[in-house]
Design an enzyme around this catalytic site. Structure first.
Site, PDB file in Angstrom:
ATOM      1  N   GLU A  93       0.826  -1.212   0.000  1.00  0.00           N
ATOM      2  CA  GLU A  93       0.000   0.000   0.000  1.00  0.00           C
ATOM      3  C   GLU A  93       0.858   1.260   0.000  1.00  0.00           C
ATOM      4  OE1 GLU A  93      -3.060   0.060  -0.517  1.00  0.00           O
ATOM      5  OE2 GLU A  93      -3.873  -1.890   0.068  1.00  0.00           O
ATOM      6  N   ASP A 240      -4.428  -9.663  -8.587  1.00  0.00           N
ATOM      7  CA  ASP A 240      -4.846  -8.742  -9.640  1.00  0.00           C
ATOM      8  C   ASP A 240      -3.730  -7.903 -10.268  1.00  0.00           C
ATOM      9  OD1 ASP A 240      -4.559  -7.441  -7.229  1.00  0.00           O
ATOM     10  OD2 ASP A 240      -6.510  -6.483  -7.230  1.00  0.00           O
ATOM     11  N   GLU A 334     -18.649  -6.119  -2.383  1.00  0.00           N
ATOM     12  CA  GLU A 334     -17.256  -6.534  -2.255  1.00  0.00           C
ATOM     13  C   GLU A 334     -17.044  -7.948  -2.775  1.00  0.00           C
ATOM     14  OE1 GLU A 334     -13.651  -4.783  -0.365  1.00  0.00           O
ATOM     15  OE2 GLU A 334     -15.087  -4.462  -1.957  1.00  0.00           O
ATOM     16  N   GLU A 352     -12.335   0.456  -9.470  1.00  0.00           N
ATOM     17  CA  GLU A 352     -11.921  -0.434 -10.553  1.00  0.00           C
ATOM     18  C   GLU A 352     -12.937  -0.491 -11.700  1.00  0.00           C
ATOM     19  OE1 GLU A 352      -9.376  -1.301  -7.201  1.00  0.00           O
ATOM     20  OE2 GLU A 352     -11.570  -1.198  -7.356  1.00  0.00           O
ATOM     21  N   THR A 438      -1.357   1.134 -10.814  1.00  0.00           N
ATOM     22  CA  THR A 438      -2.581   0.515 -10.310  1.00  0.00           C
ATOM     23  C   THR A 438      -3.365   1.466  -9.419  1.00  0.00           C
ATOM     24  OG1 THR A 438      -3.441  -1.535  -9.357  1.00  0.00           O
ATOM     25  CG2 THR A 438      -1.586  -0.489  -8.211  1.00  0.00           C
TER      26      THR A 438
END
Length: 895
Positions: A93, A240, A334, A352, A438
């Site tokens: 993160e 991902d 989710e 996304e 991302t």
């Protein structure tokens, strides 16, 4: 303009109420400072006391043409942010949000400086901070494999005695494989090669550890041995952005090996995981076997990546499926099942889907995707906007809010929505000169030819021969993709238009299978009555003994060796199997979905929605769509356990009372007698919150509760205090009790709406009337088995200082049964009907009355003993082995 106004609302509230904290808490209008709020577990690892949201938003300001605000923000970051706090943060993160944010800010800063109007004073300060942070992340790579530790202490690193980290053994594939863009950019910007070298080494290790026969990677890997810890594979959470960074590393750095690796993985994804329009996780060693029956929302990025790859058809198909789910629930849950039911109900305002919508519009030019974007904007304004920003949705079924606004909402959501509608003249620079990380940070493509300290020698070996025409190109070419056919995308979407509404099949349950075929024991679980002496005699013959527990429950234990014969032992085993399924089914059917308490008075006007626990008595709010609306009043005595002494204050109002001292039903009767039109019970457990506790469900008192006609809801302490605080500040507080949150057009229908309520669309939206009441009840029952949605059914108030336990609906699933004993709750039984109507709701068969003191709880440590020497039992248990493994895997599946 609407996107700009929404961004201003979110950004200005962060700066006013939260800065320099990492994130904004939009319901309580304050900043989230780690250590000062209750821990949220791994979610808090993104917070490092470094003004996360501001750094994450820097390049968004420039994309939205807010150059003055950008210049001010950069100065604040340089002046105020400390990157060396004694705090443990997520390497992943921190890399994508903070390091990426600093690099994206630096990229657009030097671009503005070159243009000559803004940032003339700028001298690479953000890059210096990025380099400082890069060095603080490097200790995490001190492993034999080169895979980084998942966490690092910004001040002490990993191995220092005061680091409080460095003991972890596992990391997710995306965590270790989503570093190359930021680290390579840092090396190219600074000329210091070590960052790119470390990121490449991690990628090389993951590639070498791929499962060679399937060319898939698992979700979790051991950072020391390279062994796969979780061997399921998909394109969602945990993996991902690993795939995303392989393709984008080729675009940014020009290294063919990254493209070849991506193509190899992509071939495997399309061969095994892609089941259009679904993307389902599989086992890496057995890729033809699905690993789960649900999908998580993070896979919504994948259609956008497919656009970049040039594979447009499956991108359109998956995107359309996701859009249908959004139209059903207003947001993307989710996680949701393959028949599009909610699996995890939260929605933390993830970007996304907006990202994929933008890429599909850029590739196709189809105005349909502009309408999709409009839907996203309207839903955000209707259901997520609150006075101090935008609040995450705690439950998409009710519309209740969570007190969080993650930094990625400002970093990504508004960037993609603005770019979706922006014309070239609206931009102050050419967005095509940059690639998105991302986290949607901008890195310039010219980095591919700058400071190339790393040899581009192809280290990738053992590529699979791939027969796929898509590999002829790597970026979408509309002339090739849509030759003379502007209706191409629509022709792909059309068959999927009703895929969600049509895909609600009701499969045969295990209980129905076991009850519907095979030899039947002399006593059926559905017919069993603990008070029937004849039934007890049959149980004894089958080797099943019955024990009455002190709390009124009945425990059933089978010992096959005590059965009268081997055939009786088999009958006993089948009886216990039926009882397991029946008990689990009953628990699910008794569960009610969460309800909503919506504050509709000034200054909230419906923007604040609180998750409320339902009651098993009183008005059924699912049958009264308008809900119950009224001003709230605190009763005396506050516990509501005796006659109300201030009935004049309670009459025609919704009564507030505290949990404790007596039964819920008794409280309801007392306030109803005083003239209240509804009641809200507030938990007396200080600090309790729906953020961290399972949903609470109020049960009756064992007596007939038909005399209670008003609605009763339960709020945890934190949510209840929001209403109490509002009363202290505004005195007159009006709320709406309903089965789900209403949009403000419905709340204020026929009334004057204040001018300053910003609502993108005040038409009354069709709330999917096709879902029958029974469907809603059944759906919530099935979904309640998720760990985050467990419902506690409590039939009486606990004593002061004691807490009540929540039921685990899965406590009797085969995965949790071992071979010692089994505790079964004795309750009137309910079995599925076989007629057409039973597809909507199982038909219930009422048995003889049971003692009222018996509860509906089932011991979570319930067990059953089977004699392994009996061959038929061995056979049955063997058949369960694969199911048990699947259940255990499901238990471990967490986002």
């Amino acid at each position: 303009n609407q996107v700009l106004e929404m961004f201003d609302h979110a950004y200005s509230n962060y700066m006013e109420h939260a800065y320099p904290a990492d994130e904004l808490m939009p319901l309580t209008c304050r900043g989230r400072v780690r250590g000062q709020e209750p821990s949220r577990g791994d979610v808090d690892d993104a917070l490092g006391k470094f003004s996360l949201t501001l750094i994450d938003t820097l390049d968004t300001l420039v994309v939205l043409n807010k150059t003055k605000e950008f210049e001010e923000a950069v100065k604040k970051v340089i002046k105020d942010v400390n990157l060396g706090n004694d705090i443990v943060v997520s390497v992943f993160e921190t890399n994508i949000r903070v390091l990426g944010g600093l690099l994206g800010g630096h990229s657009v800063a030097i671009m503005l400086k070159e243009k000559g109007e803004y940032m003339q004073w700028y001298n690479g300060e953000l890059l210096h901070m990025a380099k400082e942070l890069g060095y603080k992340l490097l200790p995490a790579f001190n492993t034999t494999s080169g895979l980084p530790y998942p966490r690092v202490n910004l001040k002490f690193g990993v191995r220092h005695p005061e680091a409080r980290t460095g003991t972890e053994t596992d990391t997710c594939t995306a965590c270790a494989g989503t570093l190359i863009l930021e680290f390579a950019a840092l090396s190219r910007f600074t000329g210091t090669s070590i960052f790119e070298e470390y990121a490449r080494k991690a990628l090389d290790f993951i590639w070498e550890k791929r499962q060679r026969s399937s060319n898939l990677v698992g979700v979790t890997i051991n950072i020391h041995t390279g062994d796969w810890v979780r061997k399921d594979s998909g394109v969602g959470a945990g993996i991902d952005s690993y795939y995303e960074y392989l393709l984008k590393a080729y675009v940014l750095l020009g290294d063919d090996s990254f493209l070849e690796r991506f193509n190899t993985h992509y071939d495997a994804i399309m061969r095994y995981i892609s089941q259009p329009p679904l993307l389902l996780d599989v086992h890496i060693h057995k890729p033809m076997l699905n690993a789960r029956t649900w999908m998580d929302s993070l896979l919504a990025f994948f259609p956008g990546l497919q656009v970049l790859k040039g594979d447009i058809r499956p991108a359109i198909e998956t995107h359309e499926m996701l859009y249908q789910v959004i139209k059903k629930h207003n947001f993307l849950p989710e996680a949701f099942t393959t028949d599009f039911r909610v699996h995890w109900a939260q929605h933390p305002l993830r970007p996304e889907f907006a990202e994929s919508t933008y890429f599909l519009y850029k590739a196709t030019g189809d105005p349909y995707y502009l309408e999709v974007g409009k839907t996203l904007i309207e839903n955000l304004n209707k259901y997520a906007r609150v006075p101090c920003g935008f609040a995450a949705v705690k439950d998409v079924r009710t519309g209740s809010h969570e007190d969080r606004m993650d930094s990625f909402f400002l970093a990504e959501m508004f960037k993609y929505l603005y770019l979706l509608y922006a014309d070239k003249e609206d931009m102050i620079f050419d967005i095509e000169d940059y690639i998105f990380t991302t986290e949607a940070h901008l890195l310039p493509l010219w980095l591919s030819t700058t400071n190339q300290t790393i040899s581009k020698k192809n280290t990738t070996t053992e590529y699979t021969e791939l027969d796929d025409s898509n590999f002829d190109w790597t970026c979408p070419n509309t002339q090739i993709l849509f030759p003379n056919d502007p209706m191409f995308a629509q022709s792909i979407r059309e068959p999927l238009k009703n895929v969600v509404d049509k895909s609600c099949p009701r499969g045969i349950s295990r209980a129905e299978e076991s009850l519907g075929s095979g030899p039947k024991p002399p006593l059926r679980a559905r017919d069993f009555m603990a008070s029937n002496p004849e039934h007890l005699e049959i149980l004894k013959k089958m080797g099943v003994s019955l024990i009455h527990l002190k709390d009124g429950r009945v425990q059933l234990v089978q010992h096959a060796v005590q059965a009268a014969s081997s055939l009786d032992a088999e009958d006993g085993l089948r009886f216990m199997q039926e009882m397991i399924e029946l008990s689990s089914q009953q628990q699910k059917e008794q569960q009610l979905p969460p309800r909503a308490v919506q504050i509709v008075s000034h200054p909230f006007f419906g923007r604040v929605v609180l998750t409320a626990g339902p009651a098993q008595f009183g008005m059924d709010l699912s049958k009264h769509k308008a809900g119950t609306r009224g001003f709230v009043a605190t009763i005396k005595p506050y516990n509501g356990c005796s006659e109300i002494t201030n009935p004049e204050a309670v009459k025609e109002k919704i009564a507030l009372m505290q949990r404790g001292q007596c039964m819920f039903a008794e409280k309801a009767r007392n306030i109803q007698k005083a003239g209240a039109i509804g009641g809200i019970v507030i938990d007396d457990n200080e600090g309790s919150s729906s953020d961290t506790a399972p949903l609470f469900q109020m049960a009756g008192d064992g007596k007939n509760t038909d005399d209670i006609t008003i609605p009763m809801l339960f709020l945890f302490n934190k949510e209840g205090n929001i209403i109490l605080d509002a009363i202290r500040e505004y005195e007159a507080v009006e709320v709406l009790l309903s089965d789900k949150a209403k949009d403000r057009a419905t709340i204020f229908k026929g009334k004057t709406i204040p001018n300053y309520i910003i609502d993108s669309n005040l038409e009354i939206e069709n709330m999917d009337q096709k879902l029958s009441e029974n469907d809603s009840h059944k759906q919530s029952s099935e979904e309640a088995t998720s760990a985050s949605q467990d419902v506690g059914v409590v039939s009486e108030e606990p004593e002061e200082g004691k807490s009540s336990d929540a039921i685990d609906p899965d406590s009797l699933s085969p995965a949790d049964v071992d071979s010692d004993s089994l505790s079964i709750s004795n309750k009137d039984s309910c079995v599925p009907g076989t007629d057409e109507a039973s597809a909507q709701e199982p038909a219930c068969t009422q048995g003889d009355s049971q003692p009222q003191e018996q509860q509906t709880e089932t011991e979570s440590n319930s067990k059953v003993n089977w004699d392994n020497k009996v061959q038929p039992m061995e056979s049955i248990l063997a058949d369960w082995n694969e199911d048990i493994e699947a259940f255990e895997m499901m238990e471990k599946d967490e986002l």
